[in-house]
Design a protein around this motif. Structure first.
Motif, PDB file in Angstrom:
ATOM      1  N   GLN A 435      78.989  20.218 104.049  1.00  0.00           N
ATOM      2  CA  GLN A 435      78.370  20.290 102.733  1.00  0.00           C
ATOM      3  C   GLN A 435      77.466  21.527 102.723  1.00  0.00           C
ATOM      4  O   GLN A 435      76.667  21.723 103.650  1.00  0.00           O
ATOM      5  CB  GLN A 435      77.509  19.054 102.446  1.00  0.00           C
ATOM      6  CG  GLN A 435      78.113  17.728 102.882  1.00  0.00           C
ATOM      7  CD  GLN A 435      79.372  17.363 102.132  1.00  0.00           C
ATOM      8  OE1 GLN A 435      80.422  17.174 102.727  1.00  0.00           O
ATOM      9  NE2 GLN A 435      79.278  17.269 100.822  1.00  0.00           N
ATOM     10  N   TRP A 445      74.613  14.321  97.061  1.00  0.00           N
ATOM     11  CA  TRP A 445      76.025  14.537  96.720  1.00  0.00           C
ATOM     12  C   TRP A 445      76.550  13.404  95.855  1.00  0.00           C
ATOM     13  O   TRP A 445      76.316  12.226  96.119  1.00  0.00           O
ATOM     14  CB  TRP A 445      76.835  14.703  98.005  1.00  0.00           C
ATOM     15  CG  TRP A 445      76.301  15.869  98.770  1.00  0.00           C
ATOM     16  CD1 TRP A 445      75.357  15.848  99.752  1.00  0.00           C
ATOM     17  CD2 TRP A 445      76.624  17.240  98.548  1.00  0.00           C
ATOM     18  NE1 TRP A 445      75.069  17.121 100.172  1.00  0.00           N
ATOM     19  CE2 TRP A 445      75.833  18.000  99.455  1.00  0.00           C
ATOM     20  CE3 TRP A 445      77.497  17.908  97.704  1.00  0.00           C
ATOM     21  CZ2 TRP A 445      75.907  19.397  99.505  1.00  0.00           C
ATOM     22  CZ3 TRP A 445      77.568  19.286  97.765  1.00  0.00           C
ATOM     23  CH2 TRP A 445      76.776  20.016  98.659  1.00  0.00           C
ATOM     24  N   HIS A 449      82.233  14.052  94.745  1.00  0.00           N
ATOM     25  CA  HIS A 449      82.213  15.200  95.653  1.00  0.00           C
ATOM     26  C   HIS A 449      82.746  14.788  97.018  1.00  0.00           C
ATOM     27  O   HIS A 449      82.266  13.809  97.590  1.00  0.00           O
ATOM     28  CB  HIS A 449      80.779  15.708  95.838  1.00  0.00           C
ATOM     29  CG  HIS A 449      80.137  16.209  94.594  1.00  0.00           C
ATOM     30  ND1 HIS A 449      78.773  16.421  94.486  1.00  0.00           N
ATOM     31  CD2 HIS A 449      80.661  16.543  93.380  1.00  0.00           C
ATOM     32  CE1 HIS A 449      78.492  16.866  93.274  1.00  0.00           C
ATOM     33  NE2 HIS A 449      79.620  16.946  92.587  1.00  0.00           N
ATOM     34  N   PHE A 451      82.874  14.287 100.778  1.00  0.00           N
ATOM     35  CA  PHE A 451      81.690  14.195 101.634  1.00  0.00           C
ATOM     36  C   PHE A 451      82.102  13.971 103.085  1.00  0.00           C
ATOM     37  O   PHE A 451      82.911  13.102 103.387  1.00  0.00           O
ATOM     38  CB  PHE A 451      80.798  13.036 101.185  1.00  0.00           C
ATOM     39  CG  PHE A 451      79.520  12.904 101.970  1.00  0.00           C
ATOM     40  CD1 PHE A 451      78.393  13.590 101.581  1.00  0.00           C
ATOM     41  CD2 PHE A 451      79.470  12.113 103.101  1.00  0.00           C
ATOM     42  CE1 PHE A 451      77.217  13.492 102.314  1.00  0.00           C
ATOM     43  CE2 PHE A 451      78.304  12.003 103.836  1.00  0.00           C
ATOM     44  CZ  PHE A 451      77.174  12.691 103.441  1.00  0.00           C
TER      45      PHE A 451
END
Length: 483
Positions: A435, A445, A449, A451
């Motif tokens: 990230q 986040w 998104h 991850f």
């Protein structure tokens, strides 16, 4: 608040352990006040959970995608309708502030809403085939029975992050929550059951490691394990399951760094960094624990962050305007303070420390937010503390900053604060973390998104977003001759 005994979901029913034994659950903000208990399951109990999951996997695989999605959407609605009681339980059991717990409940509902909406997405594709009278297809299938092992720091959100993609893909799921924060996960199981999940599709396991042993991994039909927790335990699971054809997803430790360049907007950067480092008492895998500052503004950054740290309000989670609550228990409290004292013994400078006062100074597992001046040679610069501690070093250039970010066994999250577009994109390309943020915190986040970290922070499989489905599904190629 006393919650009594919460039971495990096994084959559509809520049951205690066969032995009748229970595990007490305590409020970390008080002097070990018991707030409830959960069943202390044995290996025999676990075998029954997996036996039910075997049948549940067959049922759920045959269930229409839209019906699966409806269950997840129902769950999202129930979670929102019970927001206040879930917030109260998280604050009581885990110690978060009320605002942090409210954020966790909201995100949990969004996870189920997001994946529930995927019921109308495509699963697989038709493909071209050169053979006459033939069409081909890419078919996506569930794996079968999957095991989720979840942590104490986000005890509602992390199960939801894993359950959403696992369930919409058609898998049966067994969840093992952390022993210190199991009650909110059992509440989530109640909600999914009420939302319409068939018997056996979800099972929960609460128990002591000494009682369970390797029972969680012995089921012959186990197809995948998703784990969030420490790097040591995650690597142990990878080793334990090696050679068995069981997929393993690990989201593990972090030592996340934020870089502040000379041209950064400090009015924006400083509060962002302070929140990233000290919110949730620093108990987030993406929390900012390393601060790398270009020398031209180092003195100003030190002063601003020191002032902010001294103004943080440390208090029980139900306290109005509390900035951070307790750490998870007195063991974590002692460990974090031990890291700080060891660092001081190595010559680290204490730039600022917010001394405890009021209830936080009297009882409970509270830790003083601490801002340290360190060098890369100090142990605390490299070791994960998982508490409200931020260490700062100074560098001369972007080259040195990127080198310092990447000089770590971990590779979860990093950030840079700069107004130079070229520097920002160079950092984006060269930071060796899963990230990367530009003028944003290392935390925060969103559900869609992708991850997951690099190196000792994680495995190849991402969580969240569409990427999460790859871990919970397999692909079958088909060719059909029509004439």
């Amino acid at each position: 608040m006393e919650y009594g005994l919460l039971k495990n979901l096994v084959n559509g029913e809520f049951v205690t352990a066969a032995s009748g034994d229970e595990i007490p659950v305590y409020n970390p903000a008080t002097a070990r006040e018991q707030v409830g208990s959960v069943p202390a399951m044995s290996s025999q109990d676990v075998a029954e959970v997996f036996a039910a999951a075997k049948g549940g996997a067959k049922t759920w695989k045959k269930t229409n995608q839209l019906a699966r999605g409806r269950v997840l959407l129902n769950a999202a609605n129930i979670i929102r309708s019970r927001r206040e009681e879930l917030v109260e339980l998280i604050v009581t059991e885990m110690g978060k502030t009320r605002s942090e717990a409210a954020g966790e409940v909201g995100k949990t509902a969004e996870f189920f809403e997001y994946y529930g909406g995927m019921a109308r997405d495509t699963y697989g594709d038709f493909l071209a085939d050169a053979r006459p009278g033939t069409f081909a297809a890419r078919i996506v299938e569930p794996l079968g029975v999957v095991l989720l092992i979840t942590p104490w720091n986000d005890p509602l959100l992390t199960p939801a992050r894993k359950l959403g993609p696992a369930l919409i893909a058609g898998n049966a799921v067994v969840v093992k929550p952390a022993t210190v924060t199991p009650m909110i996960t059992l509440r989530l199981a109640e909600i999914l059951h009420e939302a319409g999940l068939p018997a056996g599709v979800l099972g929960t396991v609460t128990g002591r490691g000494s009682d369970l042993g390797d029972a969680l991994f012995e089921f012959e039909g186990l197809r995948a394990v998703s784990f969030t927790g420490s790097t040591a335990v995650g690597k142990g699971i990878q080793t334990k399951l090696a050679g068995r054809g069981i997929r393993v997803q690990t989201e593990m430790g972090g030592k996340n760094a934020a870089v502040v360049m000379d041209d950064a907007d400090l009015n924006m950067a400083v509060p962002t960094i302070v929140a990233g480092a000290f919110a949730q008492a620093g108990q987030r895998c993406t929390a900012t624990s390393r601060l790398i500052v270009q020398k031209g503004i180092a003195a100003d950054v030190r002063r601003r962050i020191a002032e902010a740290v001294r103004e943080l309000r440390v208090a029980p989670g139900f306290t109005e305007k509390a900035d951070l609550g307790p750490v998870i228990d007195d063991g974590a409290q002692n460990t974090i303070r031990g890291h700080i004292e060891h660092a001081i013994g190595q010559g680290v400078e204490v730039i600022a420390r917010r001394e405890l006062e009021g209830p936080a100074a009297q009882v409970g597992a509270f830790v003083e937010p601490t801002f340290l001046g360190v060098t890369p040679e100090h142990d605390i610069w490299r070791e994960e503390v998982f508490g409200p501690v931020l260490g700062m070093v100074e560098v001369s250039s972007l080259d040195e900053a990127i080198e310092a970010v990447n000089d770590s066994l971990y590779g979860l999250s990093s950030a840079i604060f700069t107004s130079n577009l070229a520097d920002a994109f160079r950092f984006l390309e060269e930071a060796d973390t899963g990230q990367v943020s530009i003028n944003q915190p290392t935390t925060g986040w969103d559900i869609h998104h992708p991850f997951g970290g690099f190196k000792d922070s994680g495995s190849a499989f991402k969580e969240q977003g569409r990427d999460a489905l790859e871990f919970y599904t397999r692909v079958k190629a088909a060719a059909v001759r029509t004439h």
